[in-house]
Design a protein around this motif. Structure first.
Motif, mmCIF file in Angstrom:
data_model
loop_
_atom_site.group_PDB
_atom_site.id
_atom_site.type_symbol
_atom_site.label_atom_id
_atom_site.label_comp_id
_atom_site.label_asym_id
_atom_site.label_seq_id
_atom_site.Cartn_x
_atom_site.Cartn_y
_atom_site.Cartn_z
ATOM 1 N N SER A 56 -35.654 23.542 18.089
ATOM 2 C CA SER A 56 -36.311 23.984 16.864
ATOM 3 C C SER A 56 -37.362 23.016 16.322
ATOM 4 O O SER A 56 -38.141 23.401 15.454
ATOM 5 C CB SER A 56 -35.261 24.260 15.784
ATOM 6 O OG SER A 56 -34.431 23.133 15.597
ATOM 7 N N GLY A 192 -41.218 23.474 16.316
ATOM 8 C CA GLY A 192 -40.710 23.711 17.661
ATOM 9 C C GLY A 192 -40.718 22.406 18.429
ATOM 10 O O GLY A 192 -41.389 21.445 18.050
ATOM 11 N N MET A 229 -35.344 27.170 19.389
ATOM 12 C CA MET A 229 -36.748 27.448 19.091
ATOM 13 C C MET A 229 -36.929 28.956 19.012
ATOM 14 O O MET A 229 -36.490 29.704 19.895
ATOM 15 C CB MET A 229 -37.656 26.861 20.173
ATOM 16 C CG MET A 229 -39.148 26.987 19.867
ATOM 17 S SD MET A 229 -40.130 26.006 21.032
ATOM 18 C CE MET A 229 -41.797 26.528 20.591
ATOM 19 N N ASP A 230 -37.568 29.445 17.953
ATOM 20 C CA ASP A 230 -37.749 30.874 17.754
ATOM 21 C C ASP A 230 -38.587 31.487 18.878
ATOM 22 O O ASP A 230 -39.534 30.875 19.378
ATOM 23 C CB ASP A 230 -38.457 31.148 16.428
ATOM 24 C CG ASP A 230 -37.618 30.748 15.223
ATOM 25 O OD1 ASP A 230 -36.404 30.600 15.381
ATOM 26 O OD2 ASP A 230 -38.212 30.576 14.139
#
Length: 374
Positions: A56, A192, A229-230
């Motif tokens: 993230s 990120g 992480m999206d």
């Protein structure tokens, strides 16, 4: 003029970035969607590492790396005080002690000649920082670590894309950690990060830690955290990758041009200086940073001329209240000296030569003003 021109980059990549974002919106897998694995595969291949684990943020990458190494309260990690707080923050969060070692005055990176003397029976890792886009002397640091059977974690938040003796930043030690914060050489549109390793066990630990320590759904085999992480951010980085080699080359060219244009100022003005880039490595100039006298006056003069600047970093960590207890205030004199003089100039791949000339001219005028008292 922008300090970092992300708008120009987006204008160039708008079609690809918008399409990548909409693919995620269409499939709706916002957490651990297919773009996560795609990005990890692409980045691992790029740096030559066996494993890439996206997370993230760059801070989480460092924290997860230390957790994967089973850092315990009371352990010590050798690092530099001349860095962003995240480097030492993650050590302290785990109850361990950051042991600060001074920098090389000409590169601002961890001085490897001082590392061995800082090792104690409590030392569990060494964490050099690849500052401003240039890797530290990893061969010497790794050799010291090998003699003492210590892992090395490269904090490569500012240096993704840089090389050292033909190898890539992020794949120079036990674990490499980087950041995709928007201003980094390879940035997303939020937070990120990623870590890289060739060690299967460390990679598996990192993957479990980032999903609350799960080895399978609702099977918690270790203590972890929410560090994924999206998918949307992974999609943005994937869309930026095809242009990244051009951007890296452009950064190197602009850095070399800054050096060429500013070298005469270093000869004329005492206290003004340039960072050294060692011959066995390059810099991707995550920040283009110089040493200046009377920094506040120089910054004010540049601001008046419409030139943005920044300071990375105005106070070393051992002079910060949160970390003062870990080191005496008189240690690390080169870090203290650098913090008083460093100033970062506009730098991004889309910086034009005309704007770069404006920066240099304004800086020359500011330095001349110091000499004349104007």
């Amino acid at each position: 003029m922008h300090f970092i021109d992300l708008q120009a980059q987006y204008a160039t990549l708008k079609t690809d970035i918008d399409a990548a974002i909409h693919r995620v919106l269409d499939h709706g897998q916002y957490i651990m969607g297919p773009e996560v694995k795609q990005l990890e595969t692409a980045l691992a291949e790029r740096v030559g590492a066996k494993h890439c684990v996206t997370v993230s943020s760059g801070t989480e990458a460092l924290l997860i790396a230390l957790m994967a190494l089973d850092l315990q309260p009371g352990d010590e990690v050798i690092t530099t005080p001349f860095t962003f707080a995240a480097t030492a923050e993650v050590i302290a969060l785990l109850g361990a002690k950051p042991v600060f070692v001074d920098i090389e005055p000409d590169t601002c990176n961890l001085d490897p000649t001082l590392v061995e003397a800082a090792i104690t029976p409590k030392t569990r890792a060494i964490m050099p920082v690849s500052l401003y886009g240039q890797v530290a002397d990893m061969a010497e640091i790794n050799a010291i670590a090998a003699r003492h059977r210590l892992p090395v974690i490269e904090d490569a938040a500012q240096s993704f894309g840089a090389t050292y003796r033909g190898n890539h930043s992020g794949h120079l030690s036990t674990i490499g950690c980087t950041s995709f914060f928007p201003s980094k050489p390879l940035g997303c549109y939020g937070d990120g990060g990623a870590l890289f390793t060739d060690d299967d066990a460390l990679a598996q630990a990192a993957r479990e830690i980032r999903v609350h320590g799960q080895s399978a759904r609702y099977t918690h085999t270790r203590v972890g955290l929410g560090g994924r992480m999206d998918t949307l951010q992974c999609a943005v980085v994937l869309a930026k990758l095809p242009r990244f080699d051009w951007e890296l080359q452009r950064r190197r060219e602009l850095g070399a041009r800054y050096h060429q244009l500013l070298a005469p100022l270093a000869e004329r003005h005492p206290g003004f200086g340039l960072l050294t880039v060692r011959p066995d490595r390059d810099s991707v100039w995550g920040q283009y940073t110089v040493f200046v006298p009377a920094r506040a006056k120089v910054q004010a003069a540049l601001q008046a001329a419409g030139i943005p600047t920044a300071v990375h970093y105005p106070k070393p960590l051992h002079h910060q209240a949160a970390y003062a207890a870990f080191c005496c205030p008189d240690c690390c004199p080169h870090s203290v000296a650098a913090a008083a003089r460093v100033m970062s100039l506009p730098m991004s791949p889309d910086l034009s030569e005309a704007d770069q000339d404006r920066v240099v001219a304004a800086l020359a005028d500011a330095l001349a003003g110091l000499s004349t008292g104007t």
